[in-house]
Design a protein around this motif. Structure first.
Motif, PDB file in Angstrom:
ATOM      1  N   HIS A 155       7.246   5.323  14.402  1.00 10.71           N
ATOM      2  CA  HIS A 155       6.593   4.116  14.522  1.00 10.71           C
ATOM      3  C   HIS A 155       5.501   3.665  13.748  1.00 10.71           C
ATOM      4  CE1 HIS A 155       8.043   3.923  19.366  1.00 10.71           C
ATOM      5  NE2 HIS A 155       8.911   3.656  18.491  1.00 10.71           N
ATOM      6  N   GLY A 156       5.277   4.897  12.802  1.00 10.41           N
ATOM      7  CA  GLY A 156       4.338   4.638  11.739  1.00 10.41           C
ATOM      8  C   GLY A 156       2.846   5.144  12.100  1.00 10.41           C
ATOM      9  N   ASN A 157       2.691   5.894  13.404  1.00  6.47           N
ATOM     10  CA  ASN A 157       1.388   6.304  13.689  1.00  6.47           C
ATOM     11  C   ASN A 157       1.101   7.498  12.814  1.00  6.47           C
ATOM     12  OD1 ASN A 157       0.742   4.540  15.839  1.00  6.47           O
ATOM     13  ND2 ASN A 157       2.658   5.475  16.746  1.00  6.47           N
ATOM     14  N   LEU A 158       0.088   7.480  12.211  1.00  4.87           N
ATOM     15  CA  LEU A 158      -0.166   8.591  11.128  1.00  4.87           C
ATOM     16  C   LEU A 158      -1.432   9.502  11.300  1.00  4.87           C
ATOM     17  CD1 LEU A 158       0.220   6.508   7.741  1.00  4.87           C
ATOM     18  CD2 LEU A 158       1.970   7.727   9.072  1.00  4.87           C
ATOM     19  N   VAL A 159      -1.549  10.625  10.837  1.00  6.80           N
ATOM     20  CA  VAL A 159      -2.506  11.753  10.995  1.00  6.80           C
ATOM     21  C   VAL A 159      -2.673  12.286   9.481  1.00  6.80           C
ATOM     22  CG1 VAL A 159      -3.407  14.045  11.987  1.00  6.80           C
ATOM     23  CG2 VAL A 159      -2.135  12.276  13.302  1.00  6.80           C
ATOM     24  N   PHE A 160      -3.864  12.288   9.108  1.00  6.19           N
ATOM     25  CA  PHE A 160      -4.395  12.301   7.913  1.00  6.19           C
ATOM     26  C   PHE A 160      -4.750  13.963   7.923  1.00  6.19           C
ATOM     27  CE2 PHE A 160      -3.832   8.017   7.728  1.00  6.19           C
ATOM     28  CZ  PHE A 160      -3.273   7.863   6.988  1.00  6.19           C
ATOM     29  N   ASP A 180      -5.412  10.504  20.863  1.00  2.20           N
ATOM     30  CA  ASP A 180      -6.502  10.644  20.529  1.00  2.20           C
ATOM     31  C   ASP A 180      -6.532  11.440  19.029  1.00  2.20           C
ATOM     32  OD1 ASP A 180      -7.755   9.754  22.776  1.00  2.20           O
ATOM     33  OD2 ASP A 180      -7.878  11.642  23.900  1.00  2.20           O
ATOM     34  N   ALA A 181      -5.439  11.794  18.724  1.00  2.00           N
ATOM     35  CA  ALA A 181      -5.410  12.342  17.181  1.00  2.00           C
ATOM     36  C   ALA A 181      -5.028  11.522  16.120  1.00  2.00           C
ATOM     37  CB  ALA A 181      -4.781  13.710  17.421  1.00  2.00           C
ATOM     38  N   ILE A 182      -4.621  10.467  16.403  1.00  2.00           N
ATOM     39  CA  ILE A 182      -3.951   9.508  15.603  1.00  2.00           C
ATOM     40  C   ILE A 182      -5.043   8.699  14.793  1.00  2.00           C
ATOM     41  CG2 ILE A 182      -2.707   7.487  15.265  1.00  2.00           C
ATOM     42  CD1 ILE A 182      -1.007   8.225  17.803  1.00  2.00           C
ATOM     43  N   HIS A 183      -4.982   9.098  13.449  1.00  2.00           N
ATOM     44  CA  HIS A 183      -5.990   8.255  12.736  1.00  2.00           C
ATOM     45  C   HIS A 183      -5.901   6.805  12.218  1.00  2.00           C
ATOM     46  CE1 HIS A 183      -6.870  12.748  11.311  1.00  2.00           C
ATOM     47  NE2 HIS A 183      -7.562  12.621  12.233  1.00  2.00           N
ATOM     48  N   LEU A 184      -4.489   6.703  12.215  1.00  2.00           N
ATOM     49  CA  LEU A 184      -4.362   5.119  11.659  1.00  2.00           C
ATOM     50  C   LEU A 184      -2.934   4.653  12.504  1.00  2.00           C
ATOM     51  CD1 LEU A 184      -4.862   2.984   9.721  1.00  2.00           C
ATOM     52  CD2 LEU A 184      -2.632   3.695   8.579  1.00  2.00           C
ATOM     53  N   PRO A 185      -3.130   3.658  13.639  1.00  2.00           N
ATOM     54  CA  PRO A 185      -2.284   3.370  14.377  1.00  2.00           C
ATOM     55  C   PRO A 185      -0.776   2.670  13.442  1.00  2.00           C
ATOM     56  CG  PRO A 185      -3.821   1.790  14.497  1.00  2.00           C
ATOM     57  CD  PRO A 185      -4.211   2.876  13.779  1.00  2.00           C
ATOM     58  N   GLY A 186       0.217   2.750  14.068  1.00  2.00           N
ATOM     59  CA  GLY A 186       1.513   2.274  13.468  1.00  2.00           C
ATOM     60  C   GLY A 186       1.574   0.781  12.981  1.00  2.00           C
ATOM     61  N   VAL A 187       0.764  -0.108  13.886  1.00  2.00           N
ATOM     62  CA  VAL A 187       0.617  -1.536  13.465  1.00  2.00           C
ATOM     63  C   VAL A 187       0.301  -1.830  11.991  1.00  2.00           C
ATOM     64  CG1 VAL A 187      -1.880  -1.839  14.010  1.00  2.00           C
ATOM     65  CG2 VAL A 187      -0.299  -3.629  14.433  1.00  2.00           C
ATOM     66  N   PHE A 188      -0.319  -0.911  11.366  1.00  2.00           N
ATOM     67  CA  PHE A 188      -0.805  -1.085   9.863  1.00  2.00           C
ATOM     68  C   PHE A 188       0.289  -0.650   8.861  1.00  2.00           C
ATOM     69  CE2 PHE A 188      -5.018  -1.041  11.834  1.00  2.00           C
ATOM     70  CZ  PHE A 188      -5.465  -2.165  11.168  1.00  2.00           C
ATOM     71  N   VAL A 189       1.619  -0.003   9.606  1.00  3.86           N
ATOM     72  CA  VAL A 189       2.421   0.675   8.674  1.00  3.86           C
ATOM     73  C   VAL A 189       3.959   0.163   8.873  1.00  3.86           C
ATOM     74  CG1 VAL A 189       3.641   2.914   8.022  1.00  3.86           C
ATOM     75  CG2 VAL A 189       1.165   2.807   8.738  1.00  3.86           C
ATOM     76  N   GLN A 190       4.531  -0.275   7.737  1.00  2.00           N
ATOM     77  CA  GLN A 190       5.740  -0.867   7.874  1.00  2.00           C
ATOM     78  C   GLN A 190       6.932   0.115   7.514  1.00  2.00           C
ATOM     79  OE1 GLN A 190       3.080  -2.711   6.563  1.00  2.00           O
ATOM     80  NE2 GLN A 190       3.041  -3.354   8.679  1.00  2.00           N
ATOM     81  N   ARG A 191       6.659   1.105   6.723  1.00  5.03           N
ATOM     82  CA  ARG A 191       7.923   1.872   6.219  1.00  5.03           C
ATOM     83  C   ARG A 191       7.340   3.441   6.216  1.00  5.03           C
ATOM     84  NH1 ARG A 191       9.362  -1.748   1.120  1.00  5.03           N
ATOM     85  NH2 ARG A 191       9.840  -3.943   2.274  1.00  5.03           N
ATOM     86  N   ALA A 202       0.943  -1.069   0.109  1.00  5.58           N
ATOM     87  CA  ALA A 202      -0.139  -0.058  -0.033  1.00  5.58           C
ATOM     88  C   ALA A 202       0.976   1.193  -0.078  1.00  5.58           C
ATOM     89  CB  ALA A 202      -1.156   0.218   0.992  1.00  5.58           C
ATOM     90  N   LEU A 203       0.595   2.079  -0.723  1.00  6.73           N
ATOM     91  CA  LEU A 203       1.139   3.544  -0.759  1.00  6.73           C
ATOM     92  C   LEU A 203       0.295   4.597  -0.425  1.00  6.73           C
ATOM     93  CD1 LEU A 203       2.915   3.292  -4.435  1.00  6.73           C
ATOM     94  CD2 LEU A 203       3.661   2.303  -2.139  1.00  6.73           C
ATOM     95  N   VAL A 204       0.729   5.342   0.758  1.00  6.04           N
ATOM     96  CA  VAL A 204      -0.252   6.444   1.384  1.00  6.04           C
ATOM     97  C   VAL A 204       0.504   7.619   1.554  1.00  6.04           C
ATOM     98  CG1 VAL A 204      -1.852   4.581   2.314  1.00  6.04           C
ATOM     99  CG2 VAL A 204       0.131   5.461   3.609  1.00  6.04           C
ATOM    100  N   ARG A 205      -0.348   8.714   1.892  1.00 10.86           N
ATOM    101  CA  ARG A 205       0.095  10.048   2.223  1.00 10.86           C
ATOM    102  C   ARG A 205      -0.507  10.679   3.454  1.00 10.86           C
ATOM    103  NH1 ARG A 205       2.719  14.653  -1.347  1.00 10.86           N
ATOM    104  NH2 ARG A 205       2.743  16.302  -0.012  1.00 10.86           N
ATOM    105  N   ALA A 206       0.435  10.928   4.367  1.00 10.46           N
ATOM    106  CA  ALA A 206      -0.245  11.497   5.481  1.00 10.46           C
ATOM    107  C   ALA A 206       0.483  12.831   5.958  1.00 10.46           C
ATOM    108  CB  ALA A 206       0.310  10.491   6.863  1.00 10.46           C
ATOM    109  N   ALA A 207      -0.404  13.627   6.838  1.00 11.37           N
ATOM    110  CA  ALA A 207       0.079  15.294   6.956  1.00 11.37           C
ATOM    111  C   ALA A 207       1.257  14.980   8.071  1.00 11.37           C
ATOM    112  CB  ALA A 207      -0.896  15.779   7.723  1.00 11.37           C
ATOM    113  N   ARG A 208       1.200  14.026   8.948  1.00 12.01           N
ATOM    114  CA  ARG A 208       2.015  13.771  10.279  1.00 12.01           C
ATOM    115  C   ARG A 208       2.302  12.340  10.544  1.00 12.01           C
ATOM    116  NH1 ARG A 208       1.062  17.064  15.362  1.00 12.01           N
ATOM    117  NH2 ARG A 208       3.141  17.261  15.539  1.00 12.01           N
TER     118      ARG A 208
END
Length: 251
Positions: free
Chosen positions: A180-185, A219-230, A170-176
């Motif tokens: 550890h791979g935690n993402l905010v969009f 509380d602001a994290i939209h996607l936890p790092g468990v789903f992100v490898q790189r 999967a290829l994605v883009r996040a604002a922050r």
């Protein structure tokens, strides 16, 4: 736990010919353009892409499409991409069109380990009954058509069975994002990016701002790092390079 890569080229280096990709973004909003450009330079071909749309002729997945690198698209919207339409109608590209909400749920289900689900969307149409052209012959005839899908009655209402989607990458883009791979969009970039990220066996995220673990409010994290490898941190120039699909003005 540090999942950062030094550059986009290194992060996509093992994406091979024929790989399946879940790609985030909505139109040209929130598309992982730096990763897509790196994949174009890398040279992988015969890619099978799952994405809401396929960019425009000059941006996003349209870059790979125009180079003949994509063999199949599962998506909801052809949009402003004339080359997408041309390749589909000429038989060069296989296309599975899916209602937008169904596509979102198929990606989410794949990320959650749910193999299939029932939905009312498409009941009584060729989406459920089969026969939608997936690939055309060069003469315009249908080379491959969609199969009929199982339907079932729940509480006197008919539903169609849809299967989950998972992809090699999967290829994605996040604002922050943190190391550890935690993402905010940001805003509408949140539409498909989290879902695409969930569906990838190896998820690669480009982030406009890389922060240290603990800097993001849980509380602001939209996607936890468990789903992100790189993770790939964008330069200021890369982060600012955002295209507009269609400009409108008011008089």
């Amino acid at each position: 736990m540090d999942k950062t890569f030094s550059c986009a080229a290194d992060a996509v280096a093992d994406i091979g010919d024929g790989a399946s990709l879940a790609v985030g973004g909505f139109g040209l909003c929130g598309i992982p353009s730096t990763l897509i450009d790196a994949l174009y330079i890398h040279g992988a071909s015969r890619l099978r892409v799952v994405s809401n749309n396929c960019g425009t002729d000059d941006h996003g997945l349209g870059v790979l499409l125009g180079a003949g690198r994509i063999a199949r698209v599962t998506g909801s919207y052809v949009g402003e991409n004339k080359e997408f339409a041309r390749q589909y109608l000429s038989g060069e590209l296989e296309v599975e069109l899916v209602p937008q909400g169904t596509l979102a749920e198929r990606l989410r289900a794949g990320g959650c380990g749910i193999p299939a689900f029932y939905t009312p969307a498409g009941v009584g149409t060729p989406l459920a009954d089969g026969g939608i052209p997936w690939r055309h012959h060069p003469d315009g005839g249908v080379a491959v058509a969609s199969p009929a899908k199982e339907t079932r009655i729940f509480d006197d209402r008919e539903f169609v069975l849809e299967t989950a989607l998972t992809c090699d990458f999967a290829l994605v883009r996040a604002a922050r994002g943190d190391r550890h791979g935690n993402l905010v969009f940001d805003k509408s970039a949140r539409n498909f990016n989290p879902l695409a990220a969930m569906a990838g066996r190896i998820t690669i995220a480009e982030v406009e701002e890389l922060v240290e673990p603990g800097d993001l409010d849980p509380d602001a994290i939209h996607l936890p790092g468990v789903f992100v490898q790189r993770i790939v941190a964008l330069t200021a120039q890369q982060a600012a390079d955002k295209q507009i699909e269609k400009r409108t003005v008011t008089g």
